[in-house]
Design a protein around this motif. Structure first.
Motif, mmCIF file in Angstrom:
data_model
loop_
_atom_site.group_PDB
_atom_site.id
_atom_site.type_symbol
_atom_site.label_atom_id
_atom_site.label_comp_id
_atom_site.label_asym_id
_atom_site.label_seq_id
_atom_site.Cartn_x
_atom_site.Cartn_y
_atom_site.Cartn_z
ATOM 1 N N TRP A 293 -24.363 -26.967 -9.751
ATOM 2 C CA TRP A 293 -24.805 -25.618 -10.090
ATOM 3 C C TRP A 293 -25.793 -25.137 -9.035
ATOM 4 O O TRP A 293 -26.658 -25.898 -8.591
ATOM 5 N N LEU B 259 -28.316 -21.611 -8.361
ATOM 6 C CA LEU B 259 -28.837 -20.322 -8.821
ATOM 7 C C LEU B 259 -29.465 -19.592 -7.640
ATOM 8 O O LEU B 259 -30.180 -20.200 -6.835
ATOM 9 N N ASP C 58 -36.170 -21.953 -16.925
ATOM 10 C CA ASP C 58 -36.061 -23.380 -17.246
ATOM 11 C C ASP C 58 -35.515 -23.567 -18.660
ATOM 12 O O ASP C 58 -34.707 -24.476 -18.912
ATOM 13 N N LEU D 175 -31.809 -22.883 -18.543
ATOM 14 C CA LEU D 175 -31.103 -24.010 -17.939
ATOM 15 C C LEU D 175 -31.044 -25.187 -18.911
ATOM 16 O O LEU D 175 -30.019 -25.886 -19.017
ATOM 17 N N LEU E 163 -29.219 -28.440 -18.068
ATOM 18 C CA LEU E 163 -29.581 -28.451 -16.653
ATOM 19 C C LEU E 163 -31.101 -28.479 -16.500
ATOM 20 O O LEU E 163 -31.844 -28.057 -17.397
ATOM 21 N N ARG F 168 -34.120 -28.033 -13.104
ATOM 22 C CA ARG F 168 -34.250 -27.721 -11.680
ATOM 23 C C ARG F 168 -34.464 -28.952 -10.804
ATOM 24 O O ARG F 168 -34.110 -28.953 -9.632
ATOM 25 N N VAL G 49 -29.398 -28.994 -10.521
ATOM 26 C CA VAL G 49 -29.221 -27.611 -10.112
ATOM 27 C C VAL G 49 -30.084 -27.354 -8.887
ATOM 28 O O VAL G 49 -31.154 -27.961 -8.734
ATOM 29 N N LEU H 293 -24.193 -17.077 -19.046
ATOM 30 C CA LEU H 293 -24.345 -18.509 -18.777
ATOM 31 C C LEU H 293 -23.193 -19.304 -19.400
ATOM 32 O O LEU H 293 -22.734 -20.297 -18.819
ATOM 33 N N ARG I 216 -20.586 -21.714 -17.456
ATOM 34 C CA ARG I 216 -20.271 -23.092 -17.869
ATOM 35 C C ARG I 216 -18.760 -23.297 -17.927
ATOM 36 O O ARG I 216 -18.246 -24.357 -17.521
#
Length: 289
Positions: free
Chosen positions: A138, A140, A165, A168, A173, A175, A179, A275, A279
């Motif tokens: 992923w 962003l 966050d 995600l 997910l 960071r 991702v 989102l 997915r």
């Protein structure tokens, strides 16, 4: 033949100069105010030199035929010195983009940190390279660093970062794990203004290389400006949502910026739909891998 006519003939002037007729409505000159004509002394023809004749002819410019005006010969005209052709701005930018396209992660990180390609380098505190796993599935992409990002050198911090966050986390997910998060611009525009086209043009090669190195299965673009910059369109974000786009062969899903969602809570449900679409795209890409 009068003495004056003989003098003009010696000079090669066949017609004596006469004052122009006044235009309609123009006042007639006062004859009493005009100086009396003084007869010119007749110089000996044998003594009249070419320079003297030329000087005398200046007093009667309207009597000279067009052919009497000296013109430089064609072979006497000096052509301007050619200006050596140097590399144009397009050539320099092309070479820069080609160099960035071959960089590995350390070289790319260093290039962003030392970039002075646009005026934003003079007002930044830190460059914001990006954060996360460098082989993530992923990716962003946001617009540009804000004040907090500029101070900390990391994208999406502060309240907008916390909301991101949480979004995600709902997808499993994080960071720091699976991702990678980056921005179109690596430097903060003063006052958080919209980036200028020249700034985007100078910074886009960095993002393009990041995407090529990460090789994600899906890109989620956050916010109108990032979407329009990445996809090279002026279509409003409301019409870009709900459709799978493509950038460099990678599927792209567009959603709202977290900072916008903090101000417009009613659109959080739409962002969640986006989102979920991302997915699905990610899972389909994984199934076909």
């Amino acid at each position: 033949m009068s003495r004056r006519a003989q003098f003009l003939e010696v000079l090669g002037i066949p017609t004596e100069w006469l004052p122009r007729e006044p235009r309609a409505g123009q006042a007639q000159p006062d004859a009493a105010a005009q100086p009396a004509a003084v007869p010119a002394a007749e110089p000996p023809a044998a003594v009249m030199t070419a320079p003297a004749a030329a000087a005398a002819a200046v007093d009667y410019p309207e009597a000279l035929p067009d052919a009497a005006v000296a013109q430089p010969a064609a072979d006497e005209q000096v052509a301007p010195e050619p200006v050596p052709a140097g590399p144009g701005a397009a050539d320099v930018q092309g070479e820069r983009e080609a160099a960035i396209a071959t960089m590995d992660w350390p070289a790319l990180d260093a290039a962003v940190a030392g970039c002075t390609a646009c005026g934003l380098c003079r007002t930044r505190t830190n460059t914001v390279f990006g954060v996360g796993a460098r082989q993530a599935e992923w990716m962003l992409v946001g617009e540009a660093p804000g004040e907090n990002e500029d101070l900390q050198g990391e994208p999406f911090v502060g309240q907008a970062g916390k909301l991101l966050d949480n979004m995600l986390g709902a997808l499993g997910l994080a960071r720091g794990r699976n991702v990678f998060i980056a921005n179109v611009l690596k430097c903060r525009p003063p006052g958080n203004r919209n980036p200028e086209p020249e700034e985007v043009a100078q910074c886009e090669p960095f993002l393009r290389r990041q995407i090529a190195l990460v090789r994600p299965r899906v890109i989620v673009v956050l916010g109108r400006f990032a979407a329009q910059s990445l996809l090279r369109t002026t279509t409003p974000i409301g019409k870009l949502r709900g459709t799978v786009h493509v950038y460099e062969g990678i599927p792209v899903v567009v959603t709202y910026h977290p900072a916008y969602l903090l101000r417009t809570l009613t659109d959080k449900a739409r962002a969640w739909e986006d989102l979920c679409l991302a997915r699905e795209v990610h899972d389909r890409a994984g199934a076909g891998a």
